[in-house]
Design an enzyme around this catalytic site. Structure first.
Site, PDB file in Angstrom:
ATOM      1  N   HIS A 286      -6.373  22.707   2.549  1.00  0.00           N
ATOM      2  CA  HIS A 286      -7.377  23.215   3.566  1.00  0.00           C
ATOM      3  C   HIS A 286      -8.295  22.012   3.919  1.00  0.00           C
ATOM      4  O   HIS A 286      -8.796  21.117   2.990  1.00  0.00           O
ATOM      5  CB  HIS A 286      -8.186  24.395   3.279  1.00  0.00           C
ATOM      6  CG  HIS A 286      -9.081  24.821   4.156  1.00  0.00           C
ATOM      7  ND1 HIS A 286     -10.602  24.508   4.043  1.00  0.00           N
ATOM      8  CD2 HIS A 286      -9.028  25.331   5.450  1.00  0.00           C
ATOM      9  CE1 HIS A 286     -11.069  25.138   5.009  1.00  0.00           C
ATOM     10  NE2 HIS A 286     -10.234  25.478   5.954  1.00  0.00           N
ATOM     11  N   ASN A 287      -8.351  21.729   5.450  1.00  0.00           N
ATOM     12  CA  ASN A 287      -9.265  20.348   5.553  1.00  0.00           C
ATOM     13  C   ASN A 287      -9.012  19.548   4.964  1.00  0.00           C
ATOM     14  O   ASN A 287      -9.767  18.840   4.257  1.00  0.00           O
ATOM     15  CB  ASN A 287     -10.832  21.060   5.832  1.00  0.00           C
ATOM     16  CG  ASN A 287     -10.957  21.959   6.949  1.00  0.00           C
ATOM     17  OD1 ASN A 287     -10.142  22.224   7.984  1.00  0.00           O
ATOM     18  ND2 ASN A 287     -12.309  22.563   6.810  1.00  0.00           N
TER      19      ASN A 287
ATOM     20  N   ASP B 227      -6.661  18.487  11.652  1.00  0.00           N
ATOM     21  CA  ASP B 227      -7.730  19.500  12.651  1.00  0.00           C
ATOM     22  C   ASP B 227      -7.965  18.557  13.922  1.00  0.00           C
ATOM     23  O   ASP B 227      -8.747  17.609  13.622  1.00  0.00           O
ATOM     24  CB  ASP B 227      -9.020  19.609  11.898  1.00  0.00           C
ATOM     25  CG  ASP B 227      -9.714  21.053  12.647  1.00  0.00           C
ATOM     26  OD1 ASP B 227      -9.306  21.530  13.498  1.00  0.00           O
ATOM     27  OD2 ASP B 227     -10.621  21.433  11.743  1.00  0.00           O
TER      28      ASP B 227
ATOM     29  N   GLU C 241      -3.482  20.008   6.401  1.00  0.00           N
ATOM     30  CA  GLU C 241      -4.140  20.409   7.732  1.00  0.00           C
ATOM     31  C   GLU C 241      -4.458  19.293   8.372  1.00  0.00           C
ATOM     32  O   GLU C 241      -5.223  18.395   7.865  1.00  0.00           O
ATOM     33  CB  GLU C 241      -5.277  21.495   7.350  1.00  0.00           C
ATOM     34  CG  GLU C 241      -5.699  22.006   8.655  1.00  0.00           C
ATOM     35  CD  GLU C 241      -6.873  23.044   8.225  1.00  0.00           C
ATOM     36  OE1 GLU C 241      -7.185  23.629   9.224  1.00  0.00           O
ATOM     37  OE2 GLU C 241      -7.483  23.222   7.318  1.00  0.00           O
TER      38      GLU C 241
ATOM     39  N   GLU D 230      -4.112  22.007  13.656  1.00  0.00           N
ATOM     40  CA  GLU D 230      -4.961  22.841  14.318  1.00  0.00           C
ATOM     41  C   GLU D 230      -5.532  22.115  15.660  1.00  0.00           C
ATOM     42  O   GLU D 230      -6.313  21.314  15.631  1.00  0.00           O
ATOM     43  CB  GLU D 230      -6.193  23.271  13.578  1.00  0.00           C
ATOM     44  CG  GLU D 230      -5.766  23.629  12.032  1.00  0.00           C
ATOM     45  CD  GLU D 230      -5.013  24.941  12.220  1.00  0.00           C
ATOM     46  OE1 GLU D 230      -4.787  25.739  13.055  1.00  0.00           O
ATOM     47  OE2 GLU D 230      -4.689  25.504  10.907  1.00  0.00           O
TER      48      GLU D 230
ATOM     49  N   HIS E 147     -13.905  18.011  11.512  1.00  0.00           N
ATOM     50  CA  HIS E 147     -14.369  19.339  11.227  1.00  0.00           C
ATOM     51  C   HIS E 147     -15.043  19.523  12.604  1.00  0.00           C
ATOM     52  O   HIS E 147     -16.417  19.248  12.605  1.00  0.00           O
ATOM     53  CB  HIS E 147     -14.992  19.835   9.951  1.00  0.00           C
ATOM     54  CG  HIS E 147     -14.657  21.145   9.701  1.00  0.00           C
ATOM     55  ND1 HIS E 147     -15.756  21.938   9.253  1.00  0.00           N
ATOM     56  CD2 HIS E 147     -13.979  22.327   9.941  1.00  0.00           C
ATOM     57  CE1 HIS E 147     -15.589  23.291   9.226  1.00  0.00           C
ATOM     58  NE2 HIS E 147     -14.316  23.456   9.334  1.00  0.00           N
TER      59      HIS E 147
END
Length: 836
Positions: free
Chosen positions: A317-318, A349, A347, A396, A362
């Site tokens: 995640h991230n 983003d 991931e 994302e 983020h």
């Protein structure tokens, strides 16, 4: 004019001995400190070539970095710290960066000349290769003399540097080694080892003899006697009987026993007689052959030809973040690290950047930004270094259409054939293809344009369910008047959640918050937070804007659709991102639904059977709650229990959860894919039931905790550096289905970290061993409570039977010695017991 020597020529001209010699002599190097001026420090390699040190320093003993903690040596001005200085501040040939530790901290250095920098870069990389290329388990095949370790201990104990140790110096050394033997016993062994003319002191060779006497394992000696008819050695037939009866090996041959004797017996006399003495037996039992982990599981050993939905897939995640979700650095190195650590879903983003270049960070936070192009280049380089099984890019997408087109261009240009899955077909039933069929391929998980859109249109609208927002549904549905109350409510929940932490992870942050305040001039709502404590240490309070919500931002969250570029849409093949409105509705098999841990928990509580059936056909991705601003992790086991494939974790946050994750995926060669139990891939199954698989034979594990070896003092004792010898005990925890979860512990052994003896038996019953993990923890009992020493977590099905050593993770010599027996049981489950 003399031609300047290039860095590559310097490297060829440098000899390793020269590098080692120069590094041990030491060098004046500038140590950078972010935005302030650098500090000139004297850096040198210590005499044992185990760490680099610098002086002067207020930290004294802490002013060092061990070689085995260094993950990468970067050349030039690549780190974020260097970027804060003007372009002409330093000669790039003089700059290098060490990335070290669990959280990839950086030490940024500027040497006086390019040649000095090259010496350090070359020398450090040589030392790193020497450590990383030698498997940690293989180190245990050394003789019990453990020459480097003993020499290091001897030199420390030799206070006056005369090359010998007195009885008092030996006693002090034993105290440091956590050995608590009666003084009379030490004197007796000291006298037996003191054989030269210089009586009353032990030279190094004599000290080695003393250490061997002291470290003879009573447990192994008694075990050897039991199979040798009370002789001081095992012959080939004795050894074969032991291996078959205890270690559960089948049809052990004389030739195999002879190979063991030749490899592990240090005494030439015993080798000629073809027997294994106590030293040889100890060497064998402490080698990888005596490890509790099944050596076959270091390689892929499961069927890799099932559809993707039949596998648990290691996911992050991230991925780009080095620390918390608010202020930490974003670094492309994190992709290189997690991919090589076995992660198969990362991931990315994506947001609009300057000059038309998409960036990764983020959103709505103070995390630093990196280029999307650099991320994809890093993924391309490191995706398949350790294994060829497919990698999933969880995109994302927050970008405008022009920058989405740029993203698509980079994906195609950089990844090339790895993106092309046109030759990969699904099976006859239309299921997803298998990991085997997708070897060497990179799948893009993202939004896809609907089929009814004009085929000539370069863009279109798609629904805006997106895990990257990490905003709960109420934030997407509210109007501006209620945002402040919602933000305050969420921060209150954050504070409550931050207080619930696992005691094994002392590095958690405790969060406190100031009330949200409204700025009437621009209608922003500013939510502030304060990091108060880390472990037992008070941190500097820092107040930062958490989420500035303007009317423009609110409109973003209220949007139900977004513009999607066809170029990016066309790259999504088998992993289309969709929202999840109805768990019981049958969706397309190639869809991936992302859920927050909160929503997934609700489904597990209210619709667990439907959730499992959903995961039998398509992929689900579970990501951490938005409350976890400190990058803490949730317990992944409940989601594995319901068949969720992509359980995304913060890989930068070392602790219990990542240890569970590693244990799970190590059981199939750490390839990032674990085949789910067959009952989870078809039919009805309730993981929360008292008897989830009626009629199925269960497994009973009888585990005897026998002894410990060279257990160190805790790193962060509650009582500080007490100088006391530890009082260890062992805790064993089974983690799996709720009915299988159980925790037991041994009694405390006082004042013995060197060779404590427990001799205690524990019995566990496991309904579904395919999902179970077994966790061994060693603690030091003290007047305040207990201090964590170390752990090792192993998948139940990866444990070997018989007498085995459990080596604590990250520690070279520390272990516990156990006996493992697994039996089939049926009918009612007996009471778990702890028999001393």
């Amino acid at each position: 004019m003399r031609r300047q020597t290039s860095p590559s020529e310097m490297l060829r001209n440098l000899s390793i001995p020269k590098c080692m010699s120069s590094m041990q002599l030491g060098t004046q190097i500038v140590k950078l400190r972010g935005s302030s001026k650098g500090l000139v420090r004297f850096f040198y390699l210590d005499e044992h070539k185990s760490c680099i040190r610098w002086r002067p320093s207020r930290k004294n003993e802490k002013a060092k970095i061990s070689i085995d903690s260094i993950r990468e040596v970067g050349e030039g001005k690549q780190s974020e710290v260097f970027q804060r200085y003007s372009e002409n501040s330093f000669d790039p040939n003089c700059c290098f960066t060490l990335y070290y530790g669990e959280h990839m901290r950086s030490l940024d250095l500027v040497s006086g000349t390019g040649e000095e920098a090259r010496i350090w870069i070359t020398g450090l990389r040589y030392l790193m290769a020497g450590i990383s290329d030698e498997d940690s388990l293989a180190k245990r095949q050394r003789t019990r003399d453990q020459y480097p370790l003993l020499l290091h201990s001897f030199l420390i104990a030799d206070k006056n540097g005369d090359g010998s140790l007195s009885i008092s110096e030996v006693m002090q050394l034993l105290h440091k080694l956590n050995v608590n033997l009666p003084r009379q016993k030490v004197k007796q062994m000291f006298k037996e080892a003191d054989t030269d003319d210089y009586q009353g002191r032990l030279g190094f060779e004599e000290f080695c003899s003393f250490y061997k006497m002291m470290s003879t394992r009573r447990d192994l000696y008694l075990l050897m006697l039991a199979y040798s008819n009370h002789k001081d050695h095992l012959d080939k037939s004795n050894l074969a009987r032991f291996l078959e009866a205890e270690q559960k090996m089948i049809k052990v041959t004389n030739d195999h026993c002879l190979e063991i004797i030749k490899k592990f017996e240090p005494c030439s006399g015993n080798q000629k007689l073809e027997v294994l003495g106590i030293d040889g037996f100890t060497n064998y039992m402490r080698s990888p052959a005596g490890d509790i982990f099944n050596p076959d599981h270091y390689n892929v050993n499961q069927d890799m030809n099932q559809p993707l939905c039949c596998y648990f897939i290691a996911s992050s995640h991230n991925t780009y973040l080095m620390g918390d979700q608010l202020m930490s650095q974003s670094r492309v190195d994190m992709y290189a690290w997690v991919l090589q650590a076995g992660c198969r879903c990362v991931e990315v983003d994506c947001w609009d950047g300057q000059d038309g270049e998409p960036i990764v960070h983020h959103g709505y936070t103070l995390t630093s930004k990196i280029l999307f192009k650099d991320v994809i280049e890093t993924i391309n380089k490191y995706a398949f270094i350790k294994n060829d099984y497919p990698v999933i890019l969880s995109i994302e997408n927050h970008c405008s259409v022009p920058q989405q087109k740029k993203m698509a261009q980079y994906l195609v240009d950089i990844l090339g054939e790895k993106l092309d899955v046109s030759s990969v077909t699904s099976d006859k039933s239309g299921h997803l293809p298998s990991p085997e069929k997708l070897k060497g391929k990179i799948l893009v998980k993202g939004k896809k344009l609907p089929p009814n859109i004009d085929e000539n249109a370069e863009e279109g609208e798609v629904s805006d369910e997106d895990s990257a927002d990490e905003m709960e549904d109420d934030c997407k549905l509210i109007n501006g008047d209620h945002v402040e109350n919602i933000a305050k409510k969420k921060l209150d929940n954050l504070i409550k959640e931050s207080k619930i932490r696992d005691q094994e992870d002392p590095d958690c942050l405790t969060i406190a918050a100031l009330p949200a305040t409204r700025n009437s001039s621009d209608k922003h709502i500013w939510c502030y937070y304060v990091c108060a404590c880390k472990g037992n240490s008070l941190m500097t309070f820092s107040i930062i804007p958490l989420l500035p919500l303007s009317s423009a931002h609110i409109s973003v969250y209220l949007k139900k659709t977004m513009k999607l570029s066809r170029a990016l849409s066309d790259l999504v093949k088998y992993t289309r991102s969709v929202g999840l409105s109805d768990i019981e509705a049958q969706g397309e098999l190639w869809q991936v639904s992302s859920l927050s841990e909160t929503k997934a928990h609700q489904l597990m509580q209210h619709k667990v059977t439907s959730f499992i059936q959903f995961n039998q056909k398509q992929l689900s991705r579970i990501y951490p709650s938005s409350y976890r601003v400190d990058s803490s992790n949730f317990n992944p086991q409940p989601f594995w229990n319901t068949g969720c494939q992509l359980v995304a974790l913060n890989y930068q946050s070392e602790g219990r959860v990542l240890q569970l994750n590693r244990a799970k995926f190590y059981s199939n060669g750490n390839c990032g894919y674990i085949l789910k139990p067959a009952c989870m891939s078809e039919g009805a199954f309730n993981p929360n039931a008292d008897d989830p698989l009626p009629g199925r034979v269960k497994k009973q594990m009888v585990l005897k905790i026998i002894s410990g070896q060279q257990l160190p003092k805790p790193k962060d004792s509650m009582l500080g550096d007490r100088g006391e010898i530890i009082d260890p005990f062992v805790e064993v925890e089974v983690i799996g289905l709720p009915v299988d979860c159980c925790k037991m512990q041994t009694r405390v052994v006082d004042d013995n970290g060197f060779n404590p003896m427990w001799e205690e038996t524990m019995v566990f019953t496991v309904h579904m061993p395919e999902l179970a993990l077994v966790r061994f923890l060693v603690w030091d009992h003290d007047p305040i409570g207990q201090d964590f020493i170390g752990q090792r977590t192993i998948a139940f099905n990866s444990m070997m039977p018989g007498y085995r050593h459990v080596y604590l993770e990250g520690m070279e010599e520390a272990s516990i010695f156990v006996h493992v027996a697994v039996n089939d049981v049926s009918g009612k489950v007996g009471t778990r017991s702890n028999d001393g």
